[in-house]
Motif scaffolding. Structure first.
Motif, PDB file in Angstrom:
ATOM      1  N   VAL A 106       0.867  -1.178   0.000  1.00  0.00           N
ATOM      2  CA  VAL A 106       0.000   0.000   0.000  1.00  0.00           C
ATOM      3  C   VAL A 106       0.902   1.226   0.000  1.00  0.00           C
ATOM      4  O   VAL A 106       1.662   1.441   0.941  1.00  0.00           O
ATOM      5  CB  VAL A 106      -0.938   0.018   1.225  1.00  0.00           C
ATOM      6  CG1 VAL A 106      -1.799   1.262   1.220  1.00  0.00           C
ATOM      7  CG2 VAL A 106      -1.789  -1.242   1.266  1.00  0.00           C
ATOM      8  N   ALA A 107       0.821   1.996  -1.086  1.00  0.00           N
ATOM      9  CA  ALA A 107       1.665   3.177  -1.235  1.00  0.00           C
ATOM     10  C   ALA A 107       0.865   4.399  -1.651  1.00  0.00           C
ATOM     11  O   ALA A 107       1.433   5.407  -2.057  1.00  0.00           O
ATOM     12  CB  ALA A 107       2.761   2.891  -2.254  1.00  0.00           C
ATOM     13  N   ALA A 108      -0.440   4.344  -1.548  1.00  0.00           N
ATOM     14  CA  ALA A 108      -1.315   5.429  -1.990  1.00  0.00           C
ATOM     15  C   ALA A 108      -1.113   6.685  -1.142  1.00  0.00           C
ATOM     16  O   ALA A 108      -0.688   6.622   0.011  1.00  0.00           O
ATOM     17  CB  ALA A 108      -2.772   4.992  -1.888  1.00  0.00           C
ATOM     18  N   GLY A 109      -1.405   7.826  -1.746  1.00  0.00           N
ATOM     19  CA  GLY A 109      -1.366   9.083  -1.010  1.00  0.00           C
ATOM     20  C   GLY A 109       0.015   9.663  -0.828  1.00  0.00           C
ATOM     21  O   GLY A 109       0.223  10.507   0.045  1.00  0.00           O
ATOM     22  N   ASN A 110       0.979   9.209  -1.613  1.00  0.00           N
ATOM     23  CA  ASN A 110       2.336   9.748  -1.583  1.00  0.00           C
ATOM     24  C   ASN A 110       2.562  10.546  -2.864  1.00  0.00           C
ATOM     25  O   ASN A 110       1.988  10.220  -3.902  1.00  0.00           O
ATOM     26  CB  ASN A 110       3.361   8.619  -1.489  1.00  0.00           C
ATOM     27  CG  ASN A 110       3.371   7.974  -0.121  1.00  0.00           C
ATOM     28  OD1 ASN A 110       3.696   8.609   0.864  1.00  0.00           O
ATOM     29  ND2 ASN A 110       2.993   6.715  -0.068  1.00  0.00           N
ATOM     30  N   PRO A 111       3.421  11.567  -2.822  1.00  0.00           N
ATOM     31  CA  PRO A 111       3.625  12.373  -4.026  1.00  0.00           C
ATOM     32  C   PRO A 111       4.338  11.626  -5.150  1.00  0.00           C
ATOM     33  O   PRO A 111       4.259  12.030  -6.297  1.00  0.00           O
ATOM     34  CB  PRO A 111       4.455  13.563  -3.545  1.00  0.00           C
ATOM     35  CG  PRO A 111       5.043  13.147  -2.252  1.00  0.00           C
ATOM     36  CD  PRO A 111       4.128  12.117  -1.667  1.00  0.00           C
ATOM     37  N   GLY A 112       5.046  10.539  -4.831  1.00  0.00           N
ATOM     38  CA  GLY A 112       5.690   9.718  -5.870  1.00  0.00           C
ATOM     39  C   GLY A 112       6.758  10.474  -6.629  1.00  0.00           C
ATOM     40  O   GLY A 112       7.352  11.380  -6.095  1.00  0.00           O
ATOM     41  N   PRO A 113       7.018  10.142  -7.869  1.00  0.00           N
ATOM     42  CA  PRO A 113       6.331   9.114  -8.656  1.00  0.00           C
ATOM     43  C   PRO A 113       6.779   7.712  -8.252  1.00  0.00           C
ATOM     44  O   PRO A 113       7.852   7.524  -7.699  1.00  0.00           O
ATOM     45  CB  PRO A 113       6.782   9.407 -10.090  1.00  0.00           C
ATOM     46  CG  PRO A 113       8.143   9.980  -9.929  1.00  0.00           C
ATOM     47  CD  PRO A 113       8.103  10.761  -8.624  1.00  0.00           C
ATOM     48  N   SER A 114       5.933   6.755  -8.556  1.00  0.00           N
ATOM     49  CA  SER A 114       6.184   5.370  -8.136  1.00  0.00           C
ATOM     50  C   SER A 114       6.602   4.481  -9.304  1.00  0.00           C
ATOM     51  O   SER A 114       6.473   3.274  -9.218  1.00  0.00           O
ATOM     52  CB  SER A 114       4.940   4.815  -7.470  1.00  0.00           C
ATOM     53  OG  SER A 114       3.852   4.814  -8.368  1.00  0.00           O
ATOM     54  N   ASP A 115       7.115   5.058 -10.372  1.00  0.00           N
ATOM     55  CA  ASP A 115       7.490   4.271 -11.563  1.00  0.00           C
ATOM     56  C   ASP A 115       8.475   3.171 -11.223  1.00  0.00           C
ATOM     57  O   ASP A 115       8.331   2.038 -11.665  1.00  0.00           O
ATOM     58  CB  ASP A 115       8.081   5.177 -12.645  1.00  0.00           C
ATOM     59  CG  ASP A 115       7.076   6.172 -13.177  1.00  0.00           C
ATOM     60  OD1 ASP A 115       5.872   6.024 -12.895  1.00  0.00           O
ATOM     61  OD2 ASP A 115       7.500   7.105 -13.881  1.00  0.00           O
ATOM     62  N   ALA A 116       9.494   3.477 -10.451  1.00  0.00           N
ATOM     63  CA  ALA A 116      10.514   2.481 -10.104  1.00  0.00           C
ATOM     64  C   ALA A 116       9.908   1.332  -9.316  1.00  0.00           C
ATOM     65  O   ALA A 116      10.230   0.176  -9.555  1.00  0.00           O
ATOM     66  CB  ALA A 116      11.646   3.126  -9.308  1.00  0.00           C
ATOM     67  N   LEU A 117       9.017   1.662  -8.413  1.00  0.00           N
ATOM     68  CA  LEU A 117       8.380   0.638  -7.603  1.00  0.00           C
ATOM     69  C   LEU A 117       7.492  -0.239  -8.487  1.00  0.00           C
ATOM     70  O   LEU A 117       7.494  -1.462  -8.359  1.00  0.00           O
ATOM     71  CB  LEU A 117       7.571   1.261  -6.471  1.00  0.00           C
ATOM     72  CG  LEU A 117       7.035   0.340  -5.402  1.00  0.00           C
ATOM     73  CD1 LEU A 117       8.142  -0.517  -4.787  1.00  0.00           C
ATOM     74  CD2 LEU A 117       6.330   1.126  -4.316  1.00  0.00           C
ATOM     75  N   GLY A 118       6.765   0.360  -9.392  1.00  0.00           N
ATOM     76  CA  GLY A 118       5.930  -0.399 -10.314  1.00  0.00           C
ATOM     77  C   GLY A 118       6.755  -1.353 -11.164  1.00  0.00           C
ATOM     78  O   GLY A 118       6.387  -2.518 -11.351  1.00  0.00           O
ATOM     79  N   ARG A 119       7.885  -0.884 -11.672  1.00  0.00           N
ATOM     80  CA  ARG A 119       8.759  -1.743 -12.491  1.00  0.00           C
ATOM     81  C   ARG A 119       9.326  -2.896 -11.643  1.00  0.00           C
ATOM     82  O   ARG A 119       9.400  -4.034 -12.100  1.00  0.00           O
ATOM     83  CB  ARG A 119       9.895  -0.920 -13.089  1.00  0.00           C
ATOM     84  CG  ARG A 119       9.465  -0.065 -14.253  1.00  0.00           C
ATOM     85  CD  ARG A 119      10.658   0.550 -14.982  1.00  0.00           C
ATOM     86  NE  ARG A 119      11.559   1.306 -14.134  1.00  0.00           N
ATOM     87  CZ  ARG A 119      11.412   2.589 -13.812  1.00  0.00           C
ATOM     88  NH1 ARG A 119      10.374   3.268 -14.266  1.00  0.00           N
ATOM     89  NH2 ARG A 119      12.282   3.199 -13.042  1.00  0.00           N
ATOM     90  N   ALA A 120       9.712  -2.602 -10.416  1.00  0.00           N
ATOM     91  CA  ALA A 120      10.268  -3.643  -9.546  1.00  0.00           C
ATOM     92  C   ALA A 120       9.224  -4.712  -9.230  1.00  0.00           C
ATOM     93  O   ALA A 120       9.529  -5.900  -9.219  1.00  0.00           O
ATOM     94  CB  ALA A 120      10.805  -3.028  -8.254  1.00  0.00           C
ATOM     95  N   LEU A 121       8.004  -4.276  -8.984  1.00  0.00           N
ATOM     96  CA  LEU A 121       6.940  -5.230  -8.709  1.00  0.00           C
ATOM     97  C   LEU A 121       6.635  -6.077  -9.934  1.00  0.00           C
ATOM     98  O   LEU A 121       6.414  -7.292  -9.830  1.00  0.00           O
ATOM     99  CB  LEU A 121       5.681  -4.506  -8.238  1.00  0.00           C
ATOM    100  CG  LEU A 121       5.780  -3.866  -6.861  1.00  0.00           C
ATOM    101  CD1 LEU A 121       4.579  -2.975  -6.608  1.00  0.00           C
ATOM    102  CD2 LEU A 121       5.891  -4.921  -5.781  1.00  0.00           C
ATOM    103  N   ALA A 122       6.612  -5.461 -11.097  1.00  0.00           N
ATOM    104  CA  ALA A 122       6.349  -6.195 -12.337  1.00  0.00           C
ATOM    105  C   ALA A 122       7.437  -7.238 -12.586  1.00  0.00           C
ATOM    106  O   ALA A 122       7.145  -8.356 -13.015  1.00  0.00           O
ATOM    107  CB  ALA A 122       6.242  -5.238 -13.516  1.00  0.00           C
ATOM    108  N   ALA A 123       8.671  -6.885 -12.319  1.00  0.00           N
ATOM    109  CA  ALA A 123       9.783  -7.814 -12.520  1.00  0.00           C
ATOM    110  C   ALA A 123       9.771  -8.956 -11.531  1.00  0.00           C
ATOM    111  O   ALA A 123      10.181 -10.079 -11.847  1.00  0.00           O
ATOM    112  CB  ALA A 123      11.111  -7.065 -12.439  1.00  0.00           C
ATOM    113  N   ALA A 124       9.306  -8.675 -10.314  1.00  0.00           N
ATOM    114  CA  ALA A 124       9.271  -9.706  -9.268  1.00  0.00           C
ATOM    115  C   ALA A 124       8.150 -10.671  -9.540  1.00  0.00           C
ATOM    116  O   ALA A 124       8.184 -11.804  -9.201  1.00  0.00           O
ATOM    117  CB  ALA A 124       9.108  -9.072  -7.897  1.00  0.00           C
TER     118      ALA A 124
END
Length: 124
Positions: A106-124
């Motif tokens: 759960v990472a909602a409500g943060n200014p981000g951007p969360s691109d790196a986190l999204g890529r890491a999750l997709a790779a995992a």
């Protein structure tokens, strides 16, 4: 004080959950707690929630990521509404491969951007 108390405990620490929500936790406070948690001292940790700590920011997220780096048992991580920006997301993203059991993030409500986190999750 919590960081010092954790540091004084014998390893491994017995905790499965750490919940620090709504605590007005700052980056400096998280660094202290992260030092007390120590890398590799929480082999059974499954859940961490630091949500709704608006002043945690990138520095606090980076400290948390470092403390959780060796927590292969981590299943749930929540840091929504913590003022985490790009650098904090990058720090957390770098640890995602080390959390093979991670199922809830759960990472909602943060200014981000969360691109790196999204890529890491997709790779995992």
């Amino acid at each position: 004080m919590l960081g010092a108390a954790l540091a004084a405990m014998d390893a491994p620490l017995p905790f499965e959950e750490i919940i620090l929500r709504d605590d007005s936790l700052t980056a400096a406070g998280m660094r202290s707690i992260a030092e007390g948690m120590g890398r590799g001292r929480l082999p059974n940790l499954r859940k961490v929630s630091v949500s709704k700590n608006r002043d945690l920011g990138d520095g606090g997220a980076a400290a948390l990521a470092e403390a959780l780096a060796d927590c292969a048992s981590l299943e749930e991580l929540s840091f929504g509404g913590c003022g985490v920006g790009g650098a904090g997301f990058e720090a957390l993203a770098a640890q995602v491969p080390r959390w093979p059991r991670l199922r809830v993030l759960v990472a909602a409500g943060n200014p981000g951007p969360s691109d790196a986190l999204g890529r890491a999750l997709a790779a995992a």
